[in-house]
Design an enzyme around this catalytic site. Sequence first.
Site, PDB file in Angstrom:
ATOM      1  N   PRO A 293      -4.896  -9.072   1.293  1.00 12.84           N
ATOM      2  CG  PRO A 293      -4.254 -11.304   1.156  1.00 12.84           C
ATOM      3  CD  PRO A 293      -5.104 -10.364   1.950  1.00 12.84           C
ATOM      4  CB  CYS A 363       1.893   6.990 -30.213  1.00 13.37           C
ATOM      5  SG  CYS A 363       1.161   6.054 -31.547  1.00 13.37           S
TER       6      CYS A 363
HETATM    7  C1  LIG Z   1      -4.908  -2.026  -2.735  1.00 14.32           C
HETATM    8  C2  LIG Z   1      -5.401  -2.322  -1.396  1.00 14.32           C
HETATM    9  C3  LIG Z   1      -5.144  -3.569  -0.821  1.00 14.32           C
HETATM   10  C4  LIG Z   1      -4.289  -4.624  -1.487  1.00 14.32           C
HETATM   11  O1  LIG Z   1      -2.965  -4.220  -1.634  1.00 14.32           O
HETATM   12  P1  LIG Z   1      -1.884  -5.233  -2.214  1.00 14.32           P
HETATM   13  O2  LIG Z   1      -0.626  -4.464  -2.193  1.00 14.32           O
HETATM   14  O3  LIG Z   1      -2.308  -5.591  -3.587  1.00 14.32           O
HETATM   15  O4  LIG Z   1      -1.850  -6.421  -1.322  1.00 14.32           O
HETATM   16  C5  LIG Z   1      -5.705  -3.834   0.400  1.00 14.32           C
HETATM   17  N1  LIG Z   1      -6.473  -2.920   1.034  1.00 14.32           N
HETATM   18  C6  LIG Z   1      -6.731  -1.717   0.508  1.00 14.32           C
HETATM   19  C7  LIG Z   1      -7.597  -0.767   1.241  1.00 14.32           C
HETATM   20  C8  LIG Z   1      -6.203  -1.376  -0.714  1.00 14.32           C
HETATM   21  O5  LIG Z   1      -6.458  -0.164  -1.228  1.00 14.32           O
END
Ligand SMILES: *Cc1c(COP(=O)(O)O)cnc(C)c1O
Length: 435
Positions: A293, A363
């Site tokens: 997460p 802008c």
């Molecule tokens: C961005 C990403 C996450 C986290 O996603 P959230 O929506 O911020 O929880 C986890 N794993 C990978 C590979 C990502 O690119």
Amino acid sequence: MDETQSQVADPTEPIPLHLLPQGCGVGRDGALWIRGQRVSDLVKEFGTPLFIYDEEQIRSRAKELKAHFGSDVAYASKAFLCKAMARLVDEEGLHIDVASGGELSVVLSVGFPPERIVMHGNNKSVAELELAISAGVGRIVIDSFDEIERLESLIPRGHPIEVWIRVTPGVEAHTHEFIMTGQDDSKFGFGLLSGDAKIALDRLKLSERLNLVGLHAHIGSQIFSLDSFVKEVEVLAPFFASAGVEELNFGGGLGIPYVSGEPVIEFSDWAAALKDSVKAAGIPSSARIMVEPGRSLVGPTAMTVYEIGTIKEIQGIRTYVSVDGGMSDNPRPVLYGSGYETFLVDSVFARRERRVTVVGKHCESGDILVKEGQLPSAAKVGDLLATPVTGAYGYSMASNYNKVGRPAVVFVNNRGYRLVLRRETVSDLLSLDLG
Ligand SMILES: *Cc1c(COP(=O)(O)O)cnc(C)c1O
């Protein structure tokens, strides 16, 4: 989502307190406090725009994740990263995801244990891979056939490293539902349906330098439907069984409420949905189930405070409230049409009768922070205006557009507060410019 949460609230009601960082309270005079600090005092010291994070809340959310998933939680650092954040993640015992040499360098700079670092990215350069290998990061997530070759060429014989492959499961999560994409139209990973994932698997079985230990997938972001994760598990389970590996990472993506009426999905519900479906799909209990997460860990823990600079009322059309930041500190409304709430820091309980559009100072007509906002009718130039739920993908996506410096970031905890990222100055902006 229960009935009360699903009802659309009267927009003129005061800001719903559940959207504010957990440590917020309101003084008798209606002014906002956070963990013993008056927000307007923090602004006096550090200026605006100002990101204010509730450090205790980040820690308690990290602990909660750990309680549900064990230490097999990796924080996706792209949501928000600085040294203080990397140190916090280390202290809470989580893993951390990075997706570039820059992110990796910040994380390594605080002595983060490399074995708890996971390196992602669909186009990692040779230099980035070399840095990851020499630092000894725990897992490199292979994203393409080209990367298999590139990585093998960098690993000395007799020193294999542990890798995952990123699988594109063909489950695409949208905020409220998932869809199955016919073909895996994604720049990320090896398609499951196209057969590429199987080819990569067979290819890696022959590798003496790359030791495949797990699979990784990530189906999207700001997902409110737990069914999407259940579908992800169902789709991945047979492939996982055939892969003969122990680790299975379902990625991040859990959604959080930004505006009133959006549901709160508890980590416990996410964990239960994943664990139940893992069991139902026949994945053995010995498998190491991981999640990553980003947004859901840090998003709800911060707010951004701005000062109102101008108010322009166009009779019968719209009232523009301009603040001293904008798309340079929060590009999400421009990029994704994301909604936010807004309120006055010194009148938290005031009814917000006035329909306004909060815009930045850039802008661009599209430089909007809150398209359909509500503020008290007494809002005036010089007031402090805040947008809550800006802890993820705000500062990390900040830019210097119009040569506006990035804001300062403050961490507040039960013992006090500290500046973790100072405001960018004109000399910072000029420091790259060789004339
Ligand atoms: C961005 C990403 C996450 C986290 O996603 P959230 O929506 O911020 O929880 C986890 N794993 C990978 C590979 C990502 O690119």
